[in-house]
Design an enzyme around this catalytic site. Structure first.
Site, PDB file in Angstrom:
ATOM      1  N   ASP A 100      18.378  76.796 -49.167  1.00 51.79           N
ATOM      2  CA  ASP A 100      16.999  76.425 -48.972  1.00 51.79           C
ATOM      3  C   ASP A 100      17.214  74.892 -48.316  1.00 51.79           C
ATOM      4  O   ASP A 100      16.310  74.166 -48.616  1.00 51.79           O
ATOM      5  CB  ASP A 100      16.352  76.161 -50.469  1.00 51.79           C
ATOM      6  CG  ASP A 100      14.826  76.137 -50.229  1.00 51.79           C
ATOM      7  OD1 ASP A 100      14.327  76.579 -49.244  1.00 51.79           O
ATOM      8  OD2 ASP A 100      14.079  75.794 -51.030  1.00 51.79           O
ATOM      9  N   LYS A 149      10.818  66.788 -62.412  1.00 53.05           N
ATOM     10  CA  LYS A 149      10.257  68.016 -61.925  1.00 53.05           C
ATOM     11  C   LYS A 149       9.601  68.793 -63.043  1.00 53.05           C
ATOM     12  O   LYS A 149      10.029  69.091 -64.031  1.00 53.05           O
ATOM     13  CB  LYS A 149      11.457  68.802 -61.203  1.00 53.05           C
ATOM     14  CG  LYS A 149      10.817  70.002 -60.710  1.00 53.05           C
ATOM     15  CD  LYS A 149      11.886  70.357 -59.415  1.00 53.05           C
ATOM     16  CE  LYS A 149      11.782  71.715 -58.811  1.00 53.05           C
ATOM     17  NZ  LYS A 149      12.525  72.087 -57.790  1.00 53.05           N
ATOM     18  N   GLY A 186       5.798  64.424 -55.111  1.00 54.28           N
ATOM     19  CA  GLY A 186       5.591  65.574 -54.479  1.00 54.28           C
ATOM     20  C   GLY A 186       5.277  66.641 -54.888  1.00 54.28           C
ATOM     21  O   GLY A 186       5.111  66.807 -56.163  1.00 54.28           O
ATOM     22  N   LYS A 187       5.060  67.863 -54.159  1.00 52.40           N
ATOM     23  CA  LYS A 187       4.688  68.894 -54.643  1.00 52.40           C
ATOM     24  C   LYS A 187       5.542  70.054 -54.101  1.00 52.40           C
ATOM     25  O   LYS A 187       5.800  70.203 -53.018  1.00 52.40           O
ATOM     26  CB  LYS A 187       2.983  69.186 -54.436  1.00 52.40           C
ATOM     27  CG  LYS A 187       2.164  68.726 -55.340  1.00 52.40           C
ATOM     28  CD  LYS A 187       0.810  68.942 -54.743  1.00 52.40           C
ATOM     29  CE  LYS A 187      -0.233  68.967 -56.178  1.00 52.40           C
ATOM     30  NZ  LYS A 187      -1.169  70.170 -56.276  1.00 52.40           N
ATOM     31  N   GLY A 188       5.696  71.041 -55.126  1.00 50.84           N
ATOM     32  CA  GLY A 188       6.435  72.187 -54.473  1.00 50.84           C
ATOM     33  C   GLY A 188       5.587  73.533 -54.858  1.00 50.84           C
ATOM     34  O   GLY A 188       4.496  73.492 -55.297  1.00 50.84           O
ATOM     35  N   SER A 189       6.212  74.638 -54.762  1.00 53.03           N
ATOM     36  CA  SER A 189       5.724  75.991 -55.042  1.00 53.03           C
ATOM     37  C   SER A 189       5.455  76.150 -56.287  1.00 53.03           C
ATOM     38  O   SER A 189       4.421  76.585 -56.717  1.00 53.03           O
ATOM     39  CB  SER A 189       6.807  77.092 -54.480  1.00 53.03           C
ATOM     40  OG  SER A 189       7.249  76.803 -53.258  1.00 53.03           O
ATOM     41  N   PHE A 190       6.020  75.596 -57.440  1.00 56.05           N
ATOM     42  CA  PHE A 190       5.882  75.993 -58.748  1.00 56.05           C
ATOM     43  C   PHE A 190       5.298  74.689 -59.868  1.00 56.05           C
ATOM     44  O   PHE A 190       5.092  74.905 -60.636  1.00 56.05           O
ATOM     45  CB  PHE A 190       7.240  76.518 -59.558  1.00 56.05           C
ATOM     46  CG  PHE A 190       7.509  77.853 -58.778  1.00 56.05           C
ATOM     47  CD1 PHE A 190       6.685  78.807 -58.677  1.00 56.05           C
ATOM     48  CD2 PHE A 190       8.689  78.020 -57.881  1.00 56.05           C
ATOM     49  CE1 PHE A 190       7.113  79.969 -57.855  1.00 56.05           C
ATOM     50  CE2 PHE A 190       9.221  78.780 -57.238  1.00 56.05           C
ATOM     51  CZ  PHE A 190       8.531  79.890 -57.266  1.00 56.05           C
ATOM     52  N   GLY A 191       5.184  73.650 -59.059  1.00 58.24           N
ATOM     53  CA  GLY A 191       4.732  72.504 -59.979  1.00 58.24           C
ATOM     54  C   GLY A 191       5.039  71.273 -59.057  1.00 58.24           C
ATOM     55  O   GLY A 191       5.081  71.196 -57.809  1.00 58.24           O
TER      56      GLY A 191
HETATM   57  N1  LIG Z   1      14.744  62.857 -57.188  1.00 55.84           N
HETATM   58  C1  LIG Z   1      13.761  62.823 -56.473  1.00 55.84           C
HETATM   59  N2  LIG Z   1      13.468  61.757 -56.161  1.00 55.84           N
HETATM   60  C2  LIG Z   1      12.263  61.253 -55.332  1.00 55.84           C
HETATM   61  N3  LIG Z   1      11.534  62.187 -54.949  1.00 55.84           N
HETATM   62  C3  LIG Z   1      11.751  63.413 -55.128  1.00 55.84           C
HETATM   63  C4  LIG Z   1      13.033  64.181 -55.946  1.00 55.84           C
HETATM   64  N4  LIG Z   1      13.009  65.518 -56.218  1.00 55.84           N
HETATM   65  C5  LIG Z   1      11.883  65.730 -55.375  1.00 55.84           C
HETATM   66  N5  LIG Z   1      11.264  64.834 -54.881  1.00 55.84           N
HETATM   67  C6  LIG Z   1      10.064  64.918 -53.984  1.00 55.84           C
HETATM   68  O1  LIG Z   1       9.219  66.164 -54.357  1.00 55.84           O
HETATM   69  C7  LIG Z   1       9.241  67.178 -53.533  1.00 55.84           C
HETATM   70  C8  LIG Z   1       9.172  68.338 -54.122  1.00 55.84           C
HETATM   71  O2  LIG Z   1      10.309  68.849 -54.745  1.00 55.84           O
HETATM   72  P1  LIG Z   1      11.188  70.001 -55.033  1.00 55.84           P
HETATM   73  O3  LIG Z   1      11.638  70.437 -53.569  1.00 55.84           O
HETATM   74  O4  LIG Z   1      12.378  69.784 -55.908  1.00 55.84           O
HETATM   75  O5  LIG Z   1       9.979  70.809 -55.492  1.00 55.84           O
HETATM   76  P2  LIG Z   1       9.949  72.484 -55.475  1.00 55.84           P
HETATM   77  O6  LIG Z   1       8.894  72.746 -56.334  1.00 55.84           O
HETATM   78  O7  LIG Z   1      11.130  73.093 -55.641  1.00 55.84           O
HETATM   79  O8  LIG Z   1       9.430  72.675 -53.917  1.00 55.84           O
HETATM   80  P3  LIG Z   1       9.867  73.975 -52.974  1.00 55.84           P
HETATM   81  O9  LIG Z   1       8.836  74.690 -52.851  1.00 55.84           O
HETATM   82  O10 LIG Z   1      10.317  73.289 -51.633  1.00 55.84           O
HETATM   83  O11 LIG Z   1      10.870  74.895 -53.563  1.00 55.84           O
HETATM   84  C9  LIG Z   1      10.612  66.741 -52.380  1.00 55.84           C
HETATM   85  O12 LIG Z   1      10.180  67.276 -51.280  1.00 55.84           O
HETATM   86  C10 LIG Z   1      10.477  65.197 -52.479  1.00 55.84           C
HETATM   87  O13 LIG Z   1       9.492  64.726 -51.800  1.00 55.84           O
END
Ligand SMILES: Nc1ncnc2c1ncn2[C@@H]1O[C@H](COP(=O)(O)OP(=O)(O)OP(=O)(O)O)[C@@H](O)[C@H]1O
Length: 619
Positions: A429, A335, A313-318
């Site tokens: 969140d 992560k 998955g992709k989030g805002s910071f990585g």
């Molecule tokens: N423990 C995990 N097991 C499987 N997939 C995961 C796990 N943690 C995160 N993911 C996948 O990665 C995605 C992004 O993770 P996460 O929300 O922690 O990132 P973020 O950078 O904090 O995102 P955001 O922009 O929402 O703050 C999740 O929506 C999920 O699909």
């Protein structure tokens, strides 16, 4: 409205929406560009620079395939692990093998036949059993893609082509054709002698995987080949226990009835044996500090301990990657946060909050942190891997859930929030993308970057760019907020699970913000009275009047929606949620440098974040 409109960068949704047009006889094929990239597809001429390769890999990580010009040699060796080798010209034999993988990926049986023909290549021919860095053979590639003619060419022209080679996840070509629902290829592999009862790293047979993905036609065919339906995976589940689909359950039951198989009796005999087979030796390690570049010891870990398998998955910071710890073979979600991004925006406190909260909160419905470490450029959190994907993926796949399923998740998330609130942590969140499903389908809260007090202002800026739909009215008004914000968002979550879109949704951002503040809450008539009432009470705009404001979780639990819920049972994880349809995971080639940054700089401590490193006592 499709759910894909709602969230940013949700790779799992891409899996869902990208449909293949290939000639398979199968039911729905959810293969995506991302999956296709799983085979390490940086195609380049050997003379091109590594920069070019990095670019093409970047493309592969964002989901597009770089078809590149040149000699069409697939580069599969991570430069960091084999630097000399990546610069050295390929031997003739290696070139042929690379070309074989490439032809398999491109569905070119004609090229495969040429590459395997002695009359063309005189001394050398390609080796059909050659494996790339992730132990993937050409047969794995063709089977997963559903290219029957390529499989045929490999089997007919290859010298002793292995039928059951195992990739890094210990999956055979038959596992891969079944996980993707390719009936024709599965039939071909079986006819050629593939092992129908092979077990992958999780103990799953091809039947387990086909059942999990719900391919009825394929399952019906597999059962005509008399697979051992009593085989249990490492969770102690036979194939029939990997689905809630009644049609599939009945098909397997009928098979058992006709063959006189008593699954229950078999199960009791086998379970002890299985548990013994898969039992892991627990390791006791203490929390400790590791300077970047120091040799990991006493359980402390660093970049080289984890093999990167896939983008999750992709989030805002990585990004979040699926990784495998080299020594134990355990899978984790890693992560990765980019220091330049978070430090540049003065957001380091969010990253620290996430690491801190996860390191001391241990709860059945909160994702566990096992390790954290850093390199000069990045911060890493090694989390429990939740193979069911996030709830956003599940909702977009199934459109919405029935009340029974939604209630289980709501109960579990409620207990997680209760735990956080007891520790004076506000999650703030809460949204489907931040709830992942573990291997038993239980809901696990993840992403604590915005949790806790004192990070409100800057987080607002970020939230507004991202997911406005998941803001409570008091967040929009910037009035300041308390724990009640989480109860509002619990209502939003329940609404989205039951309706398929968040409440007040509008594709127009300003309209959406206005709706959240003053729009009418539309509740489908089909919802039960107590559900409608709970939604109204949780999504009460005035936080002072909202359910949960006075006595927090206790008050919410007392609502009549939860009548009959035994919270002890929920906490013990004894409510059984349905097994989620898992996003497909295939090994991918992602270069070390791309994820970890420049490893030659490991000793540079100028950018070090103090107190980041962590090793869980349970790891
Ligand atoms: N423990 C995990 N097991 C499987 N997939 C995961 C796990 N943690 C995160 N993911 C996948 O990665 C995605 C992004 O993770 P996460 O929300 O922690 O990132 P973020 O950078 O904090 O995102 P955001 O922009 O929402 O703050 C999740 O929506 C999920 O699909």
């Amino acid at each position: 409205m499709e759910r894909k409109d709602l969230s940013k960068n949700n790779l799992s949704e891409r899996e869902l929406t990208t449909k293949t047009t290939q000639n398979s006889t199968e039911e729905e094929d959810t293969k995506s560009d991302l999956d296709k990239c799983s085979y390490i597809i940086s195609i380049r001429s050997p003379s091109e620079t590594d920069t070019k390769m990095q670019e093409s890999i970047t493309d592969s990580m964002t989901g597009s395939i770089n078809e590149g010009a040149g000699s069409m040699v697939a580069q599969r060796i991570p430069p960091s692990l084999n630097a000399d080798r990546s610069k050295a010209p390929l031997t003739k034999e290696e070139e042929l093998n690379h070309a074989l993988w490439d032809a398999a990926l491109k569905n070119r049986p004609d090229i495969i036949r040429d590459l395997l023909s002695l009359s063309i290549h005189e001394d050398f021919i390609a080796n059909t059993n050659s494996k790339d860095f992730h132990n993937v053979t050409a047969l794995h590639i063709a089977s997963s893609e559903g290219y029957a003619s390529v499989c045929e060419a490999l089997l007919d022209y290859g010298m002793n082509t292995e039928l059951d080679p195992k990739n890094v996840l210990e999956r055979t070509p038959l596992h891969l054709s079944c996980i993707r629902g390719h009936l024709e290829v599965s039939q071909l592999l079986f006819r050629s002698g593939a092992n129908i009862n092979a077990q992958d790293f999780e103990g799953n047979t091809p039947l387990h995987l086909a059942v999990e993905q719900g391919y009825i036609q394929l399952i019906t065919w597999l059962l005509t080949k008399n697979p051992d339906v009593t085989i249990m995976n490492r969770l102690g589940k036979t194939a029939i226990q990997c689905t809630n689909n009644n049609e599939i359950v009945n098909i397997i039951k009928e098979f058992c009835r006709r063959n006189g198989i008593d699954l229950l009796a078999q199960g009791r005999n086998c379970v002890a044996k299985i548990q013994e087979k898969y039992r892991n030796e627990p390791k006791r390690i203490q929390i400790s500090e590791l300077t970047p570049g120091e040799t990991p010891k006493d359980g402390r870990v660093g970049p080289l301990d984890f093999e990167i398998l896939q983008v999750l998955g992709k989030g805002s910071f990585g990004e979040v990657f699926l990784v495998q710890k080299r020594d134990q073979k355990t899978l984790y979600a890693m992560k990765v946060l980019r220091k330049d991004k978070i430090m540049g925006q003065n957001l380091i406190k969010y990253a620290k909050t996430e690491r801190n909260v996860l390191s001391y909160v241990k709860h059945p419905f909160i994702v566990g942190l096992n390790y954290s470490f850093q390199t000069p450029e990045k911060l890493f959190l090694i989390l429990d891997y939740c193979p069911g994907g996030d709830l956003g993926f599940q909702i977009s796949r199934e459109k919405k859930f029935d009340e029974f399923r939604a209630r289980i998740y709501i109960c579990e998330v409620l207990l997680a929030l209760e735990e956080l609130h007891k520790r004076d942590i506000i999650f703030r969140d809460l949204k489907p993308d931040n709830i992942v499903l573990d291997e038993e389908g239980h809901a696990m809260l993840t992403d604590f970057g915005l949790s806790k007090e004192g990070v409100y202002d800057s987080c607002m800026a970020r939230s507004f760019c991202g997911s406005v739909a998941y803001l409570a009215p008091e967040m929009i008004k910037r009035q300041g907020h308390g724990k009640a914000v989480d109860w509002y968002l619990l209502g939003v979550l329940l609404y989205e699970m039951l309706v398929g879109t968040p409440p007040y949704f509008s594709p127009n951002r300003d309209q959406l913000i206005q709706n959240i503040q003053s729009g009418k809450l539309k509740l489908p008539a089909s919802l039960s009275g107590e559900t409608k009432n709970l939604l109204k009470e949780l999504m009460q705009r005035d936080p002072n009047k909202r359910l949960g404001t006075k006595r927090d979780a206790e008050e919410v639990k007392e609502h009549r929606y939860f009548t009959g819920v035994n919270w002890e049972i929920v906490l013990r994880r004894e409510l059984k949620p349905p097994m989620p349809i898992r996003p497909i995971v295939m090994p991918a080639y992602i270069p070390y440098e791309k994820v970890y940054g420049d490893l030659s700089m490991l000793k540079d401590q100028s950018n070090s974040v103090p107190g980041w490193t962590f090793v869980s006592p349970e790891s």
